[in-house]
Design a protein around this motif. Structure first.
Motif, short mmCIF file in Angstrom:
data_model
loop_
_atom_site.label_atom_id
_atom_site.label_comp_id
_atom_site.label_asym_id
_atom_site.label_seq_id
_atom_site.Cartn_x
_atom_site.Cartn_y
_atom_site.Cartn_z
N GLU A 296 18.22 -56.84 -12.02
CA GLU A 296 19.55 -56.28 -11.79
C GLU A 296 20.29 -56.06 -13.10
O GLU A 296 21.03 -55.07 -13.25
N ILE A 297 20.11 -56.97 -14.05
CA ILE A 297 20.74 -56.80 -15.36
C ILE A 297 20.16 -55.58 -16.06
O ILE A 297 20.88 -54.74 -16.62
N LEU A 300 21.59 -52.21 -15.00
CA LEU A 300 23.00 -51.89 -15.20
C LEU A 300 23.16 -50.58 -15.97
O LEU A 300 22.31 -50.24 -16.81
#
Length: 353
Positions: A296-297, A300
């Protein structure tokens, strides 16, 4: 290169197994792109072996032990061998009891902290390692160095590769300054402070940069955050002190200010931690959740032209590139390695191609 380094250490008198372990740590460091602590460090280790600071035939000894902890006296053996021994001991305890914490005294420079943390991650465990060092960091508002670069290494299993965090608590480690000097490149940022708060950028200022090895000189490395509290200097300074607690204080070994290049009986203290995620729940699910979190990071939105990385990504990319295309070693470092090989009678010609 790995065979050349191995043969050099065999020529010093280390066993085949020990020589392979040292070669693996140094070349691995270059493979993941951390040139400051790879083969570049061979000259420093050579100097310490020649002057007797490294005790080639010493064996680490456990001087205090519980089910989950130990204190190891490394007896000034080579730092990499001490680190591998101590982390393997921590791993053994974590597999048996869920956690293992080992503090080690009377050691020597062991390379990158992340290597030892990653040994635990490769066994399915969370790993942490730290070391103190001779004074390098100038504490906030001080005018001379007192605390070491005191790196923190952390690793945890994840997909597609382990998460690895490995940083000095100074803005950069001493080795990075040495690399810039070899490459004759000016320092690009406020890495070195003179008189507490004056930046040093000129790489040709040999007198000032040489003073980095003199703890009495008014020159030192800046903590993470620079030299002022307004920019967060106290944060790197505080992290450096925490490393001292887990290394020199708990082991009853040397703190940074006890360590000098002149005293053959002073050496860094280190810490090694292994934790089994399974003591908190389903290990596979914990690692799966962590891997999803890291992705998920990465996903971004990024600044145009930039990529969002998580710790370990760049190292994994560098490793794959260098395994395929080879390691680039600067000319000065290669000359140092060749000179060591010549002196020890190691046939190096075929090994550096």
């Amino acid at each position: 290169m790995i065979q050349l380094v191995k043969q050099i250490y065999q020529a010093y008198g280390f066993t085949d197994e020990q020589s392979q372990e040292v070669a693996d740590t140094l070349v691995y460091t270059d493979l993941i792109g951390i040139a400051s602590h790879g083969v570049q460090r061979l000259i420093m280790y050579d100097r310490n072996i020649q002057n007797g600071k490294v005790q080639v035939h010493s064996q680490p000894e456990i001087v205090k032990e519980t089910d989950v902890s130990a204190v190891v006296d490394a007896k000034f053996g080579l730092g990499q061998l001490n680190g591998i021994y101590s982390m393997k001991l921590a791993i053994q305890k974590a597999k048996a009891h869920g956690i293992g914490i080992v503090t080690t005294r009377n050691s020597l420079h062991y390379g990158i902290a992340g290597y030892y943390a990653n040994l635990a991650a490769n066994e399915g465990l969370i790993g942490m390692s730290s070391t103190n060092s001779r004074p390098g960091m100038v504490p906030t508002h001080a005018t001379r160095a007192f605390i070491g670069t005191n790196p923190i290494g952390f690793a945890m299993p994840a997909e597609p590769h382990n998460f690895i965090y490995d940083v000095a608590t100074t803005t950069v480690p001493q080795g990075k300054i040495e690399v810039y000097r070899k490459l004759e490149k000016d320092l690009p940022a406020f890495w070195v402070a003179k008189d507490g708060n004056q930046p040093v950028n000129d790489i040709t200022d040999d007198e000032t940069l040489d003073q980095l090895r003199d703890p009495e000189a008014p020159v030192g490395l800046t903590p993470l955050g620079g030299v002022d509290e307004e920019t967060g200097s106290h944060k790197g300074y505080g992290l450096g002190v925490i490393v001292e607690i887990f290394t020199g204080i708990l082991s009853m070994g040397s703190i940074s200010n006890d360590i000098t290049t002149k005293d053959l009986h002073s050496g860094p203290s280190q810490s090694f931690v292994a934790i089994d995620p399974g003591i908190f729940g389903d290990k596979d699910q914990i690692i799966k959740r962590f891997s999803a979190y890291l992705q998920e990071i990465r996903d971004l939105p990024a600044i145009p032209g930039k990529t969002v990385y998580v710790h370990g990504d760049k190292e994994a990319l560098a490793y794959e590139d260098r395994k395929q295309n080879g390691i680039i070693v600067d000319d000065k470092t290669m000359a140092e390695v060749v000179n060591i090989a010549k002196r020890l009678g190691v046939d190096y010609a075929e090994l550096i191609k």
